[in-house]
Design an enzyme around this catalytic site. Structure first.
Site, PDB file in Angstrom:
ATOM      1  CG  HIS A 123      67.508 -51.805  21.344  1.00  0.00           C
ATOM      2  ND1 HIS A 123      66.100 -50.601  21.497  1.00  0.00           N
ATOM      3  CD2 HIS A 123      66.555 -52.421  22.202  1.00  0.00           C
ATOM      4  CE1 HIS A 123      65.020 -51.252  21.949  1.00  0.00           C
ATOM      5  NE2 HIS A 123      65.497 -51.704  22.528  1.00  0.00           N
ATOM      6  CG  ASP A 200      71.585 -47.569  23.704  1.00  0.00           C
ATOM      7  OD1 ASP A 200      71.798 -47.299  24.487  1.00  0.00           O
ATOM      8  OD2 ASP A 200      71.145 -48.365  22.525  1.00  0.00           O
ATOM      9  CD  GLN A 203      70.001 -53.239  29.040  1.00  0.00           C
ATOM     10  OE1 GLN A 203      70.330 -53.185  30.179  1.00  0.00           O
ATOM     11  NE2 GLN A 203      68.853 -53.230  28.422  1.00  0.00           N
ATOM     12  CE  LYS A 226      65.988 -50.098  28.923  1.00  0.00           C
ATOM     13  NZ  LYS A 226      65.297 -51.419  28.488  1.00  0.00           N
ATOM     14  CB  CYS A 364      64.405 -54.602  20.359  1.00  0.00           C
ATOM     15  SG  CYS A 364      62.672 -54.505  20.691  1.00  0.00           S
TER      16      CYS A 364
HETATM   17  N1  PMP Z   1      69.163 -49.923  23.846  1.00  0.00           N
HETATM   18  C1  PMP Z   1      68.613 -50.458  24.197  1.00  0.00           C
HETATM   19  C2  PMP Z   1      70.678 -51.022  24.686  1.00  0.00           C
HETATM   20  C3  PMP Z   1      68.247 -50.959  25.009  1.00  0.00           C
HETATM   21  O1  PMP Z   1      68.107 -52.244  26.094  1.00  0.00           O
HETATM   22  C4  PMP Z   1      66.567 -50.435  25.281  1.00  0.00           C
HETATM   23  C5  PMP Z   1      65.698 -51.516  25.614  1.00  0.00           C
HETATM   24  N2  PMP Z   1      65.405 -52.395  25.716  1.00  0.00           N
HETATM   25  C6  PMP Z   1      66.859 -48.874  24.362  1.00  0.00           C
HETATM   26  C7  PMP Z   1      67.771 -48.945  23.814  1.00  0.00           C
HETATM   27  C8  PMP Z   1      65.807 -48.775  23.833  1.00  0.00           C
HETATM   28  O2  PMP Z   1      65.146 -47.997  25.349  1.00  0.00           O
HETATM   29  P1  PMP Z   1      63.806 -47.795  25.378  1.00  0.00           P
HETATM   30  O3  PMP Z   1      63.163 -48.277  25.237  1.00  0.00           O
HETATM   31  O4  PMP Z   1      63.489 -47.657  27.218  1.00  0.00           O
HETATM   32  O5  PMP Z   1      63.790 -46.085  25.232  1.00  0.00           O
END
Ligand code: PMP
Length: 406
Positions: A123, A200, A203, A226, A364
């Site tokens: 991401h 990270d 997910q 999430k 993203c």
């Molecule tokens: N890493 C991953 C794998 C994600 O799916 C996301 C959110 N789509 C993020 C990071 C970023 O999370 P946040 O916007 O809640 O900071």
């Protein structure tokens, strides 16, 4: 105990909503999850009965909120099996947690010629903070590639781990491909060369059991929103030895021990990294959300979601000219696809009119989309409250929409 999805759905008030007079089919769970009553009620209770700033009050309300926040920290600690509560730092979310590590780690560990290793499927929030740190300290961002199915090539990963790599940062589960990475193995490989890792978990935390000690992760990060908790709260787990070593990040109240104009000394963990008034009511609600999951059982949730993904994959494969992006052997809860000659956005807009919420775009993960040479996908993502009948409805409407657009 059997998994009672109807009962679970009853606890999520938003799921009874109608959009455009159609029942809401919410399949955008990788972007954010809905909240159960207990979480919503905890926000209401704390704002209507107990609210007072934490850690500096002698009065009843402040002590109550302080105790509840510190108890939520312990709930997070237990949920991910961290060794100590002070290894849990409350942040705004995954993004802030990664920025915290990239900035502070960069400051003491990165110099010209060093490398930071990420993977193709990250991401943006696990790319850009590292890129910024690399630019600042003259280090280089290196990328481990994936295969067409969306699996990290562990041989390339192993080869990329050399003495110039100062940290490896990778996702546990891909938000676009759904790939579950063998993070335990990846940590082991990095550690065999004394390279620390950041995982990270944005997910993963809501779909699978996470044990940071078993993984031996140096850093593990995730977002509350999430995992059925409110927005604006998240977690950085860091091994004590790393959190002690890293310099403070933001300066301000709470993170100090003693301030004078000549010199400031800093607070102990975890407060060293929690400058200013934290989102303590969000943290308390995160604790409630994790308790809620614990009561249902993460393994039961996992089994239910695996069945949903298996079923949705089987059903969607019946559709002509549709290609699933992300076909790794081990996948979780995410089904991204493209359809020949049809823009993902058009599919998303029309599905919306039938009450179905999916996400379209690059999620993203632009470098990942560049690699597949596509501009975007449609992504359906599942959570504990989704059902097979929702998937049937989704497939029926998708078929209908594609016929319209073809
Ligand atoms: N890493 C991953 C794998 C994600 O799916 C996301 C959110 N789509 C993020 C990071 C970023 O999370 P946040 O916007 O809640 O900071």
């Amino acid at each position: 105990m059997t998994y009672n999805v109807a009962e679970i759905r009853n606890q999520f008030p938003i799921l009874t909503q109608k959009v455009y007079k159609k029942p809401l089919i919410y399949l955008d769970n990788a972007a954010t999850t809905q909240k159960p009553d207990v979480v919503i009620q905890s926000l209401e209770t704390y704002y209507s009965k107990y609210n007072a700033n934490i850690h500096r009050g002698v009065h009843f309300l402040s002590s109550h909120c302080t105790d509840a926040t510190e108890s939520a920290r312990k709930t997070v600690q237990k949920f991910i099996n961290a060794a100590h509560p002070h290894e849990i730092i409350f942040t705004r979310g995954t993004t802030e947690a990664i920025n915290l590590v990239a900035k502070t780690f960069g400051q003491i560990e990165l110099k010209k010629g060093d490398k930071v290793l990420v993977t193709r499927m990250e991401h943006h929030s696990n790319i850009v903070p590292w890129q910024m740190a690399c630019e600042q300290y003259g280090a280089e961002l290196c990328v481990v590639e994936i295969d067409k199915q969306g699996t990290i090539d562990l041989n390339s990963y192993e080869k990329a781990l050399n003495e110039n790599v100062k940290i490896a940062a990778f996702t546990h589960i891909s938000n676009t491909l759904g790939t579950i990475n063998d993070v335990k193995k990846m940590v082991e490989m990095a550690h065999s060369q004394d390279i620390p890792v950041l995982i990270d978990g944005a997910q993963a935390i809501q779909h699978t059991h996470v044990d940071v000690q078993d993984l031996d992760a140096d850093f593990y990060v995730f977002s509350g929103h999430k995992v059925y908790a409110p927005t604006g709260i998240g977690v950085l787990y860091g091994k004590e030895k790393w959190l002690e070593k890293l310099p403070p990040w933001e300066g301000g109240g709470e993170m100090i021990d003693r301030v004078s104009f000549e010199k400031t000394t800093y607070n102990t963990l975890p407060f060293k990294f929690e400058a200013g008034t934290p989102n303590y009511i969000g943290a308390i609600a995160l604790g409630v959300a994790l308790d809620y999951i614990q009561n249902i059982g993460i393994d039961s949730i996992k089994a239910h979601e695996e069945e949903l993904l298996r079923y949705a994959t089987e059903r969607i494969s019946e559709i002509n000219d549709l290609e699933i992006i992300g076909t790794a052997e081990h996948k979780s809860s995410v089904l991204s696809f493209i359809v020949k000659n049809i823009h993902p956005y058009d599919i998303g807009v029309l599905l919306d009119k039938t009450g179905i919420a999916v996400r379209t775009g690059n999620h993203c993960t632009q470098p990942l989309h560049d690699w597949y040479n596509i501009s975007g996908t449609v992504r359906a993502s599942f959570a504990m409250y989704n059902t097979k009948s929702e998937i049937d409805y989704f497939i029926e409407k998708l078929d209908f929409v594609l016929n319209m657009l073809q």
